[in-house]
Scaffold this motif. Sequence first.
Motif, PDB file in Angstrom:
ATOM      1  N   UNK A 187      17.844   0.594  87.553  1.00 23.50           N
ATOM      2  CA  UNK A 187      16.823   0.227  86.710  1.00 23.50           C
ATOM      3  C   UNK A 187      17.313  -0.298  85.221  1.00 23.50           C
ATOM      4  N   UNK A 188      18.340   0.038  84.970  1.00 27.65           N
ATOM      5  CA  UNK A 188      18.861  -0.424  83.651  1.00 27.65           C
ATOM      6  C   UNK A 188      19.497  -1.632  83.905  1.00 27.65           C
ATOM      7  N   UNK A 189      20.219  -2.054  84.808  1.00 31.34           N
ATOM      8  CA  UNK A 189      20.702  -3.385  85.419  1.00 31.34           C
ATOM      9  C   UNK A 189      19.336  -4.334  85.439  1.00 31.34           C
ATOM     10  N   UNK A 190      18.460  -3.915  86.115  1.00 33.18           N
ATOM     11  CA  UNK A 190      17.286  -4.811  86.417  1.00 33.18           C
ATOM     12  C   UNK A 190      16.510  -5.058  84.918  1.00 33.18           C
ATOM     13  N   UNK A 191      16.609  -4.233  83.931  1.00 35.76           N
ATOM     14  CA  UNK A 191      16.136  -4.339  82.521  1.00 35.76           C
ATOM     15  C   UNK A 191      16.932  -5.476  81.896  1.00 35.76           C
ATOM     16  N   UNK A 192      18.355  -5.060  81.926  1.00 35.00           N
ATOM     17  CA  UNK A 192      19.108  -6.107  81.293  1.00 35.00           C
ATOM     18  C   UNK A 192      19.246  -7.575  81.900  1.00 35.00           C
ATOM     19  N   UNK A 193      18.946  -7.674  82.972  1.00 38.29           N
ATOM     20  CA  UNK A 193      18.813  -9.252  83.596  1.00 38.29           C
ATOM     21  C   UNK A 193      17.457  -9.886  82.932  1.00 38.29           C
ATOM     22  N   UNK A 194      16.493  -9.294  82.366  1.00 35.53           N
ATOM     23  CA  UNK A 194      15.338  -9.810  81.626  1.00 35.53           C
ATOM     24  C   UNK A 194      15.580 -10.154  80.458  1.00 35.53           C
ATOM     25  N   UNK A 195      16.913  -9.659  79.885  1.00 36.11           N
ATOM     26  CA  UNK A 195      17.173  -9.992  78.589  1.00 36.11           C
ATOM     27  C   UNK A 195      17.429 -11.578  78.144  1.00 36.11           C
ATOM     28  N   UNK A 196      16.295 -11.934  77.224  1.00 37.57           N
ATOM     29  CA  UNK A 196      16.462 -13.503  76.729  1.00 37.57           C
ATOM     30  C   UNK A 196      17.928 -13.978  76.237  1.00 37.57           C
ATOM     31  N   UNK A 197      18.405 -15.022  76.710  1.00 31.69           N
ATOM     32  CA  UNK A 197      19.700 -15.526  76.401  1.00 31.69           C
ATOM     33  C   UNK A 197      19.483 -16.578  75.569  1.00 31.69           C
ATOM     34  N   UNK A 198      19.773 -16.880  74.429  1.00 37.06           N
ATOM     35  CA  UNK A 198      19.305 -17.870  73.325  1.00 37.06           C
ATOM     36  C   UNK A 198      20.415 -18.802  73.285  1.00 37.06           C
TER      37      UNK A 198
END
Length: 265
Positions: free
Chosen positions: A44-55
Amino acid sequence: MHTSLTALRIAMPLSRHLGLWFAMIGCIIAGVGTAVAQEEVDEALIAKIKKTYLRGQFGGGFLVGNPQGAYRDSLRSLGAPNVGYGFAFTGGYIFHPIPVGFTIDGGVLFMGGDTKERIEPSGFFRDTIQVSTQTSVIPLSVSFRVQPDVETWLYPYAEVIGGVNLYMSRYSVSRSNLGEVASDSRSDAGWTYGLGAGMAVKLADMITLPDELQRITVDLRFRYIVGGQTQVSTVTATDQTYEFKTANVETTDIVTALIGFTFQF
């Protein structure tokens, strides 16, 4: 009475062993349950991290340039190749969650060159004389682009570009025992603008717990660049002499294609 005491002595160690076995089984079950729960939490944590916006992003790749119209005709008249090959680099910033941003780009296109060598006696040794020519274009630009993030996998983009192209031709002579002993060059520059479009596709996510994410994508980009009036030069050389040829070009339009990799952070 004796029989009852004997049975009691046998039952007591047996009950202790059974108790130990049940305790061990309980620990194993609890451990498995904890591991499953931890795995679920990590996923669940990894799935959440993957949705982080990379600018931020930077990258580079192989560049091909195809001159158009009057520019292509001028290169042909000068005896120069009308297709260039080289490389390019780019860096930029996207203002996610708003999918707009900018990039700064640079590179080089090699538009033909030659190298000739001859060997001459020099005392007890021999000296190698090398004559080199090179014609190149150095595109420098800034682009403003729209680049949405499609489920962290696809990054299509469209861009408006402005910049400058540097046009260079260079002749040099070097000796193996002295280094460069003679050189000459011609150069000019012209403002450019244009439109571009491309697509980046995710290759891999690099995650460092608890919350760090970087991403690698493969990038395919096309640009149509409109160039203004400039002077284009080429140079040819023999073992003894060299000659610059120049042509005034009203427009220096060029189509470029790039394939490479981008690192998002």
